[in-house]
Write an enzyme that holds these catalytic residues in place. Sequence first.
Site, mmCIF file in Angstrom:
data_model
loop_
_atom_site.group_PDB
_atom_site.id
_atom_site.type_symbol
_atom_site.label_atom_id
_atom_site.label_comp_id
_atom_site.label_asym_id
_atom_site.label_seq_id
_atom_site.Cartn_x
_atom_site.Cartn_y
_atom_site.Cartn_z
ATOM 1 N N MET A 8 -5.666 -7.023 8.805
ATOM 2 C CA MET A 8 -5.093 -6.244 9.986
ATOM 3 C C MET A 8 -5.981 -5.019 10.185
ATOM 4 O O MET A 8 -6.790 -4.990 9.504
ATOM 5 C CB MET A 8 -3.569 -5.732 9.754
ATOM 6 C CG MET A 8 -2.662 -6.993 9.527
ATOM 7 S SD MET A 8 -0.972 -6.608 9.092
ATOM 8 C CE MET A 8 -1.222 -6.277 7.474
ATOM 9 N N GLY B 69 -8.055 -7.192 4.461
ATOM 10 C CA GLY B 69 -8.969 -7.275 5.614
ATOM 11 C C GLY B 69 -8.285 -7.976 7.067
ATOM 12 O O GLY B 69 -9.136 -8.211 7.686
ATOM 13 N N ARG C 122 -3.611 3.173 8.872
ATOM 14 C CA ARG C 122 -3.714 1.745 8.069
ATOM 15 C C ARG C 122 -2.376 0.872 7.878
ATOM 16 O O ARG C 122 -1.574 1.419 7.735
ATOM 17 C CB ARG C 122 -4.251 1.959 6.782
ATOM 18 C CG ARG C 122 -5.655 2.548 6.429
ATOM 19 C CD ARG C 122 -5.838 2.776 5.081
ATOM 20 N NE ARG C 122 -6.611 3.929 4.842
ATOM 21 C CZ ARG C 122 -7.842 3.867 4.401
ATOM 22 N NH1 ARG C 122 -8.470 2.741 4.424
ATOM 23 N NH2 ARG C 122 -8.459 4.759 4.026
ATOM 24 N N SER D 122 12.019 -43.348 -5.984
ATOM 25 C CA SER D 122 11.007 -42.497 -5.993
ATOM 26 C C SER D 122 10.728 -42.045 -4.809
ATOM 27 O O SER D 122 10.657 -42.828 -3.697
ATOM 28 C CB SER D 122 9.607 -43.203 -6.575
ATOM 29 O OG SER D 122 8.710 -42.143 -6.250
ATOM 30 N N HIS E 151 -12.320 -31.288 8.951
ATOM 31 C CA HIS E 151 -12.487 -32.326 8.149
ATOM 32 C C HIS E 151 -13.113 -32.439 6.787
ATOM 33 O O HIS E 151 -12.556 -32.952 5.930
ATOM 34 C CB HIS E 151 -13.388 -33.506 9.068
ATOM 35 C CG HIS E 151 -13.658 -34.960 8.657
ATOM 36 N ND1 HIS E 151 -14.815 -35.043 7.846
ATOM 37 C CD2 HIS E 151 -12.835 -35.884 8.630
ATOM 38 C CE1 HIS E 151 -14.584 -36.447 7.469
ATOM 39 N NE2 HIS E 151 -13.526 -36.931 7.861
ATOM 40 N N CYS F 95 6.680 -39.152 -5.241
ATOM 41 C CA CYS F 95 5.488 -39.565 -5.304
ATOM 42 C C CYS F 95 4.601 -39.355 -4.034
ATOM 43 O O CYS F 95 3.383 -39.677 -3.998
ATOM 44 C CB CYS F 95 5.241 -41.124 -5.793
ATOM 45 S SG CYS F 95 5.910 -42.372 -4.398
ATOM 46 N N ARG G 150 -3.162 -1.695 -6.209
ATOM 47 C CA ARG G 150 -2.356 -2.813 -5.962
ATOM 48 C C ARG G 150 -2.727 -3.755 -7.033
ATOM 49 O O ARG G 150 -3.677 -3.818 -7.850
ATOM 50 C CB ARG G 150 -2.375 -3.260 -4.482
ATOM 51 C CG ARG G 150 -3.702 -4.015 -4.426
ATOM 52 C CD ARG G 150 -4.052 -4.277 -2.739
ATOM 53 N NE ARG G 150 -5.282 -4.682 -2.809
ATOM 54 C CZ ARG G 150 -5.743 -4.746 -1.705
ATOM 55 N NH1 ARG G 150 -4.984 -4.686 -0.350
ATOM 56 N NH2 ARG G 150 -7.018 -4.831 -1.389
ATOM 57 N N TYR H 172 10.850 -36.801 -12.869
ATOM 58 C CA TYR H 172 9.610 -36.509 -12.833
ATOM 59 C C TYR H 172 9.019 -36.156 -11.589
ATOM 60 O O TYR H 172 9.657 -36.511 -10.343
ATOM 61 C CB TYR H 172 8.732 -37.666 -13.504
ATOM 62 C CG TYR H 172 8.891 -39.131 -12.564
ATOM 63 C CD1 TYR H 172 7.693 -39.047 -11.492
ATOM 64 C CD2 TYR H 172 9.545 -39.988 -13.062
ATOM 65 C CE1 TYR H 172 7.833 -40.533 -10.862
ATOM 66 C CE2 TYR H 172 9.865 -40.998 -12.107
ATOM 67 C CZ TYR H 172 8.707 -41.406 -11.191
ATOM 68 O OH TYR H 172 8.889 -42.400 -10.487
ATOM 69 N N LYS I 279 0.799 -1.299 0.023
ATOM 70 C CA LYS I 279 0.001 -0.204 -0.170
ATOM 71 C C LYS I 279 0.981 1.265 0.051
ATOM 72 O O LYS I 279 0.732 2.091 -0.788
ATOM 73 C CB LYS I 279 -1.005 -0.008 1.104
ATOM 74 C CG LYS I 279 -1.940 1.130 1.265
ATOM 75 C CD LYS I 279 -2.694 1.240 2.553
ATOM 76 C CE LYS I 279 -3.876 0.256 2.759
ATOM 77 N NZ LYS I 279 -5.050 0.827 1.784
HETATM 78 C C1 PEP Z 1 4.956 -41.697 0.828
HETATM 79 O O1 PEP Z 1 5.017 -42.281 1.838
HETATM 80 O O2 PEP Z 1 5.383 -40.699 0.417
HETATM 81 C C2 PEP Z 1 4.226 -42.552 -0.262
HETATM 82 C C3 PEP Z 1 3.875 -42.171 -1.336
HETATM 83 O O3 PEP Z 1 3.762 -43.773 0.257
HETATM 84 P P1 PEP Z 1 2.479 -43.576 1.035
HETATM 85 O O4 PEP Z 1 1.923 -42.525 1.249
HETATM 86 O O5 PEP Z 1 1.398 -44.648 0.298
HETATM 87 O O6 PEP Z 1 2.933 -44.343 2.357
#
Ligand code: PEP
Length: 911
Positions: free
Chosen positions: A123, A121, A112, A792, A475, A859, A356, A879, A43
């Site tokens: 602060m 909004g 401000r 992985s 949840h 993964c 902004r 990847y 600002k």
């Molecule tokens: C992990 O542990 O990151 C994973 C991909 O395996 P899982 O979540 O199935 O334990």
Amino acid sequence: MSTHAVDVEHEKSAGSQPVKYVYFFGEGHADGHGKMKDELGGKGAGLAEMTNAGLPVPPGFTIQTEACREYMRKGDVSAEVNRQMDEALAHLEQLQGQQLGGADNPLLVSVRSGAKFSMPGMMDTILNLGLNDESVKGLAQRTNNPRFAYDSYRRLIQMFGSVVLEIPKHAFEEVFDGKKKQKKAKLDTDLDARALQEVIAEYKKVVKQHTKRDFPQDPHEQLVMARDAVFRSWGNDRAKHYRRMNNIDDMLGTAVNVQAMVFGNLGETSGTGVGFTRNPATGVKEFYGEFLMNAQGEDVVAGIRTPMPITELDRVQPEVYNQLREITTRLEQHYRDMQDFEFTIQDGRLYMLQTRNGKRTGRAAVRVAIQMVDEGLITKEEAIFRVEPNQLYDFLVPRLDEKNADIEVLATGLPASPGAAVGQIVFTADEAVEKFQKDPKAKLILVRGETTPEDIHGMEVAAGILTSRGGMTSHAAVVTRGMGKCCVAGAGDIEVSEKNREMRVHGKVLKAGDWLSLDGTTGRVINGKLNTIPASPDDPELVKFMAWAEPFRRMGVRANADIPRDALQARAFGAEGIGLCRTEHMFFAEDRLPHMRAMILANNEKDRRTALKKLLPMQRQDFIGVFRAMDGYPVTIRTLDPPLHEFLPRREDLLVEIAKLEITKPKSPKLKELHTLLNRVEQLHEVNPMLGLRGCRLGITYPEITEMQARAIFEAAVKVAKEGVKVKPEVMIPLTTGLKEMANQAAIVRRVAEEVFNEKESKIEYLVGTMIELPRAALVADEIAKEAEFFSFGTNDLTQTTFGFSRDDVGKILTAYLANGILKQDPFATLDRDGVGQLIKIAVQKGRETRPTIKIGICGEHGGDPSSVEFCAQNNFNYVSCSPFRVLTARLAAAQAGASAELNVEAGRTK
Ligand code: PEP
Ligand code: MG
């Protein structure tokens, strides 16, 4: 702490010039970027820049963020801050020809907040500061409008009282509402000057009662107190929560802007408004916003009067309108981005109060980026960074069709999980399932006070979820986001009665079966049945935008998918393979569980093999489906991972069932069966199952399980290959800690592969690799790589075991850790580069030392988080793999990482 703050400390100790804490608007070179934004906040930098550009900005000054950091460290600011502030105030008074809170023609100021990254909004703000028992008279005289003057004073006491003195808001509201009742006033504006004077007298009593002192009459004292309150508001819960959600550093602090007040509520030629240079919802290039004549900013926000669309200003005050259009167009050209602005008109004169870069939806972000390239305002390379990867989610979920629709918003809750859902209300999960079983096409909205894990079956069949309680991490919010299902959470205006099967909202009663439409992107709960527009991953603008970004991507993006449907979905979003197929998910299916249990209950290898034989054709069929769906792309299949007790009933449930049966049918043969089951459950019971008999430890204990899975994989692969589809299986061993485990399991896989190839007289290429998800595995990765053809990173388990935080219970720890700044963000959501990241780097380096061509991926959940994807790209991963709905996000994050490396620009992801 930011490096800049450290510089400042250094400067001081070096004994050079005192720190410059206060900047008059336009003083110094405020370029709106870099250091000035660090110091002045968004600002402050905007106001400075507009002032420099000669735009009509009420004068004022900014107290920079270092003063806030000082306040956070020491609980007060240094004398130098006060000295510079007084100097700036004197300059402002001189410029205005007024004195702060002066008796005749008082200068009033607004105070401000304004941090580097906008936190709308979150602060605090105090307006009309400088009014007291004397200056209010001066203001009444000067404006010839006593009602306005006394209303401004009562607003100041109310705002100052609640923000600075921390008096509960309702204490003032009760006085105000009481006065309205007494005077039979319908609207606030029905109270005249005399009534407002009475309100002021009572407000002052409220202040005295709560603080044991009078409302401060000294304007200078007001200013100091207000400034410090704004500093403190940096640390309020709302602001902290917002920073956590947006990855903003807690140590940045806010600047404070002190600015001469201009009044939009001086009469019919005054007004106030907000706007955007383009439509922030759609990105369409149109002047967008709203305004109210004879009003102050808070009236627009309070929603008591309905603002008018900004285009109407052209009719009301054409000159001001044209000036506003001209200024905002200039601002957009200057900042080369869509602007979000605030203005006030005082007696027909326009003043700019803020500009902004405007926040916008994902769709708008893509459209604006493309249009700005077409307009020559930005380059394609810049455009790539104009969209936050997470925003692309907008294209993957349906939205409400609001064209020509009659929209009755019943309530607004939190936009917990984006998308849209239209359906008939059900109030319990069981009811949802019952309706769904009768009619699988039924569209249902599950409405609950809040959801719990017991509602999960209902959540699965519902089109959308609405709760009246709970936040963004409740949840309902977390589960639905995982499901890619629309959810509005914490819509507090709604009262849900499960017993009466109804919900009440603002006097309206809706029953089970009534239609509702939810907008999970804005949090709106809309009465009735709207149409929806399906997701559009092939939206032409998205395709065009991704075509600019993708050439910069150096890393593949795969998906975590266990069944063909998810695999197909992932491919539609651009996944280039499956990075994790969790085979255990296949065993939970109703037709498999009995065989799985028989396998677990078997007392010897022979019985176990018999049960596994029954599972074999089912697994084979699963893999056939997945290979076909991936049509030539690599598929990483993980051998069984979870502890076996997960496939058995819970011990407590068994005990209850046995106890019941012992009373009702003590002779039942089922009792013996149940006792056998209980026995096995108790045998398998582990105190720490996450650290127990799971992962490759299962396959080593029961090699026949790995054998069966390997057989299913290779038989499926050979069959699909014979159909003419290319298959590339990558068999992944979970939870290894060293070479010998890997060698043990790899030997089984390779032996079975050979057996199948011989039997079928056909051969296919495949890899055997491992997950790196334990610290030891990372440390001995050079050894493991002798057997593993790929790594992985299972960063869910790796985070769990590096921190020693249980991934299932971390919520209990996280709240306090985030609140105390011990952690900046949830390490299970965004990769902890300092700790887990170090382990990953070690493993990558060691793995490549042994096997330079080793394929490296991730993964864990982090594979779809933009900051974590950036880390993977920086470490030359082959990847990342993430859930199907995050594939697009990961693609853009990977492209941005590639582009920032290639173009040497910062993606600016870590704030
Ligand atoms: C992990 O542990 O990151 C994973 C991909 O395996 P899982 O979540 O199935 O334990
Ligand atoms: Mg794991």
